[in-house]
Design a protein around this motif. Structure first.
Motif, PDB file in Angstrom:
ATOM      1  N   LYS A 260     -49.119  73.084 -28.692  1.00  0.00           N
ATOM      2  CA  LYS A 260     -50.121  72.117 -29.140  1.00  0.00           C
ATOM      3  C   LYS A 260     -49.824  71.688 -30.567  1.00  0.00           C
ATOM      4  O   LYS A 260     -49.395  72.495 -31.387  1.00  0.00           O
ATOM      5  CB  LYS A 260     -51.523  72.734 -29.100  1.00  0.00           C
ATOM      6  N   GLN A 261     -50.042  70.408 -30.840  1.00  0.00           N
ATOM      7  CA  GLN A 261     -49.906  69.882 -32.186  1.00  0.00           C
ATOM      8  C   GLN A 261     -50.956  68.809 -32.385  1.00  0.00           C
ATOM      9  O   GLN A 261     -51.280  68.059 -31.460  1.00  0.00           O
ATOM     10  CB  GLN A 261     -48.513  69.309 -32.441  1.00  0.00           C
ATOM     11  N   THR A 262     -51.455  68.718 -33.604  1.00  0.00           N
ATOM     12  CA  THR A 262     -52.459  67.718 -33.924  1.00  0.00           C
ATOM     13  C   THR A 262     -51.775  66.485 -34.495  1.00  0.00           C
ATOM     14  O   THR A 262     -50.886  66.580 -35.342  1.00  0.00           O
ATOM     15  CB  THR A 262     -53.472  68.278 -34.948  1.00  0.00           C
ATOM     16  N   PHE A 263     -52.217  65.310 -34.005  1.00  0.00           N
ATOM     17  CA  PHE A 263     -51.680  64.035 -34.463  1.00  0.00           C
ATOM     18  C   PHE A 263     -52.808  63.162 -34.977  1.00  0.00           C
ATOM     19  O   PHE A 263     -53.929  63.233 -34.489  1.00  0.00           O
ATOM     20  CB  PHE A 263     -50.977  63.299 -33.307  1.00  0.00           C
ATOM     21  N   GLU A 264     -52.473  62.329 -35.946  1.00  0.00           N
ATOM     22  CA  GLU A 264     -53.421  61.357 -36.482  1.00  0.00           C
ATOM     23  C   GLU A 264     -53.083  59.980 -35.921  1.00  0.00           C
ATOM     24  O   GLU A 264     -51.918  59.567 -35.926  1.00  0.00           O
ATOM     25  CB  GLU A 264     -53.330  61.321 -38.007  1.00  0.00           C
ATOM     26  N   LEU A 265     -54.106  59.285 -35.450  1.00  0.00           N
ATOM     27  CA  LEU A 265     -53.919  57.931 -34.937  1.00  0.00           C
ATOM     28  C   LEU A 265     -53.734  56.974 -36.108  1.00  0.00           C
ATOM     29  O   LEU A 265     -54.572  56.896 -36.993  1.00  0.00           O
ATOM     30  CB  LEU A 265     -55.134  57.512 -34.102  1.00  0.00           C
TER      31      LEU A 265
ATOM     32  N   TYR B 230     -50.742  53.761 -28.388  1.00  0.00           N
ATOM     33  CA  TYR B 230     -51.174  54.388 -29.629  1.00  0.00           C
ATOM     34  C   TYR B 230     -49.950  54.773 -30.443  1.00  0.00           C
ATOM     35  O   TYR B 230     -48.960  55.267 -29.891  1.00  0.00           O
ATOM     36  CB  TYR B 230     -51.958  55.667 -29.357  1.00  0.00           C
ATOM     37  N   ALA B 231     -50.024  54.564 -31.747  1.00  0.00           N
ATOM     38  CA  ALA B 231     -49.016  55.052 -32.686  1.00  0.00           C
ATOM     39  C   ALA B 231     -49.657  56.206 -33.452  1.00  0.00           C
ATOM     40  O   ALA B 231     -50.708  56.040 -34.075  1.00  0.00           O
ATOM     41  CB  ALA B 231     -48.584  53.940 -33.640  1.00  0.00           C
ATOM     42  N   LEU B 232     -49.032  57.372 -33.374  1.00  0.00           N
ATOM     43  CA  LEU B 232     -49.566  58.572 -34.003  1.00  0.00           C
ATOM     44  C   LEU B 232     -48.511  59.220 -34.889  1.00  0.00           C
ATOM     45  O   LEU B 232     -47.310  58.997 -34.708  1.00  0.00           O
ATOM     46  CB  LEU B 232     -49.999  59.592 -32.936  1.00  0.00           C
ATOM     47  N   THR B 233     -48.968  60.038 -35.816  1.00  0.00           N
ATOM     48  CA  THR B 233     -48.068  60.802 -36.666  1.00  0.00           C
ATOM     49  C   THR B 233     -48.618  62.220 -36.767  1.00  0.00           C
ATOM     50  O   THR B 233     -49.830  62.417 -36.667  1.00  0.00           O
ATOM     51  CB  THR B 233     -47.932  60.140 -38.056  1.00  0.00           C
ATOM     52  N   PRO B 234     -47.747  63.212 -36.941  1.00  0.00           N
ATOM     53  CA  PRO B 234     -48.244  64.587 -37.042  1.00  0.00           C
ATOM     54  C   PRO B 234     -49.254  64.712 -38.182  1.00  0.00           C
ATOM     55  O   PRO B 234     -49.097  64.098 -39.236  1.00  0.00           O
ATOM     56  CB  PRO B 234     -46.987  65.402 -37.343  1.00  0.00           C
TER      57      PRO B 234
ATOM     58  N   TYR C 251     -55.928  63.740 -32.560  1.00  0.00           N
ATOM     59  CA  TYR C 251     -55.700  64.052 -31.155  1.00  0.00           C
ATOM     60  C   TYR C 251     -54.866  65.324 -31.092  1.00  0.00           C
ATOM     61  O   TYR C 251     -53.845  65.426 -31.773  1.00  0.00           O
ATOM     62  CB  TYR C 251     -54.932  62.923 -30.453  1.00  0.00           C
ATOM     63  N   GLU C 252     -55.285  66.265 -30.271  1.00  0.00           N
ATOM     64  CA  GLU C 252     -54.481  67.458 -30.055  1.00  0.00           C
ATOM     65  C   GLU C 252     -53.689  67.250 -28.764  1.00  0.00           C
ATOM     66  O   GLU C 252     -54.275  67.076 -27.696  1.00  0.00           O
ATOM     67  CB  GLU C 252     -55.366  68.698 -29.947  1.00  0.00           C
TER      68      GLU C 252
ATOM     69  N   THR D  70     -60.839  61.534 -12.745  1.00  0.00           N
ATOM     70  CA  THR D  70     -61.941  61.607 -13.705  1.00  0.00           C
ATOM     71  C   THR D  70     -62.164  60.306 -14.465  1.00  0.00           C
ATOM     72  O   THR D  70     -63.219  60.115 -15.049  1.00  0.00           O
ATOM     73  CB  THR D  70     -61.683  62.720 -14.738  1.00  0.00           C
ATOM     74  N   GLY D  71     -61.144  59.441 -14.482  1.00  0.00           N
ATOM     75  CA  GLY D  71     -61.241  58.209 -15.248  1.00  0.00           C
ATOM     76  C   GLY D  71     -61.033  58.427 -16.735  1.00  0.00           C
ATOM     77  O   GLY D  71     -61.145  57.493 -17.523  1.00  0.00           O
ATOM     78  N   GLU D  72     -60.710  59.661 -17.131  1.00  0.00           N
ATOM     79  CA  GLU D  72     -60.502  59.970 -18.540  1.00  0.00           C
ATOM     80  C   GLU D  72     -59.176  59.410 -19.027  1.00  0.00           C
ATOM     81  O   GLU D  72     -58.204  59.329 -18.293  1.00  0.00           O
ATOM     82  CB  GLU D  72     -60.524  61.480 -18.764  1.00  0.00           C
ATOM     83  N   GLU D  73     -59.167  59.050 -20.308  1.00  0.00           N
ATOM     84  CA  GLU D  73     -57.973  58.535 -20.949  1.00  0.00           C
ATOM     85  C   GLU D  73     -56.945  59.648 -21.116  1.00  0.00           C
ATOM     86  O   GLU D  73     -57.266  60.759 -21.503  1.00  0.00           O
ATOM     87  CB  GLU D  73     -58.377  57.989 -22.321  1.00  0.00           C
ATOM     88  N   ILE D  74     -55.690  59.321 -20.790  1.00  0.00           N
ATOM     89  CA  ILE D  74     -54.572  60.242 -20.945  1.00  0.00           C
ATOM     90  C   ILE D  74     -53.497  59.522 -21.753  1.00  0.00           C
ATOM     91  O   ILE D  74     -53.213  58.349 -21.500  1.00  0.00           O
ATOM     92  CB  ILE D  74     -53.977  60.634 -19.574  1.00  0.00           C
ATOM     93  N   LEU D  75     -52.894  60.214 -22.704  1.00  0.00           N
ATOM     94  CA  LEU D  75     -51.790  59.642 -23.465  1.00  0.00           C
ATOM     95  C   LEU D  75     -50.492  60.150 -22.853  1.00  0.00           C
ATOM     96  O   LEU D  75     -50.280  61.354 -22.726  1.00  0.00           O
ATOM     97  CB  LEU D  75     -51.894  60.031 -24.935  1.00  0.00           C
ATOM     98  N   ALA D  76     -49.622  59.220 -22.461  1.00  0.00           N
ATOM     99  CA  ALA D  76     -48.388  59.567 -21.756  1.00  0.00           C
ATOM    100  C   ALA D  76     -47.173  59.001 -22.468  1.00  0.00           C
ATOM    101  O   ALA D  76     -47.248  57.957 -23.135  1.00  0.00           O
ATOM    102  CB  ALA D  76     -48.452  59.027 -20.329  1.00  0.00           C
TER     103      ALA D  76
END
Length: 110
Positions: free
Chosen positions: A22-27, A39-43, A13-14, A71-77
């Motif tokens: 911006k940073q990329t994270f791995e789920l 969601y639990a993510l790490t860089p 996920y960016e 839009t009904g799109e998923e947002i991570l907050a």
């Protein structure tokens, strides 16, 4: 050995922080907790960024799934409620310890 069995494609996920970086994270994991999804993510870093991996290897980011009303799109907050964040964090910590079978092997013995 079957090459496909060794392939691993992480869920990436960016995300953008408050400063617009911006940073990329791995789920690592997702779970439902008190009728919400988290969601639990790490860089995530490429292999050639080993120095960054060491600096941020223990960083765990926990975000709540919300949906854009238009839009009904998923947002991570971010989780604003500190008490809720602590409860969700403890639940993820327990799950991740079980999933990855972390062991405290301080003296190197098995």
């Amino acid at each position: 050995m079957d090459e496909q069995m060794n392939e691993y494609t992480p869920d990436l996920y960016e995300l953008m922080d408050e400063q617009g970086n911006k940073q990329t994270f791995e789920l690592l994991d997702c779970m439902d907790f008190e009728d919400e999804r988290y969601y639990a993510l790490t860089p995530y870093f490429e292999e050639d960024d080993a120095d960054k991996i060491l600096d941020e290897a223990s960083l765990l980011v926990i975000l709540k799934v919300e949906y854009d009303p238009e839009t009904g799109e998923e947002i991570l907050a971010s989780i604003e409620d500190e008490e809720l964040f602590d409860r969700v964090g403890a639940a993820f910590e327990e799950r991740l310890e079980e999933m990855f079978d972390f062991e405290d092997d301080e003296d190197g013995e098995e």
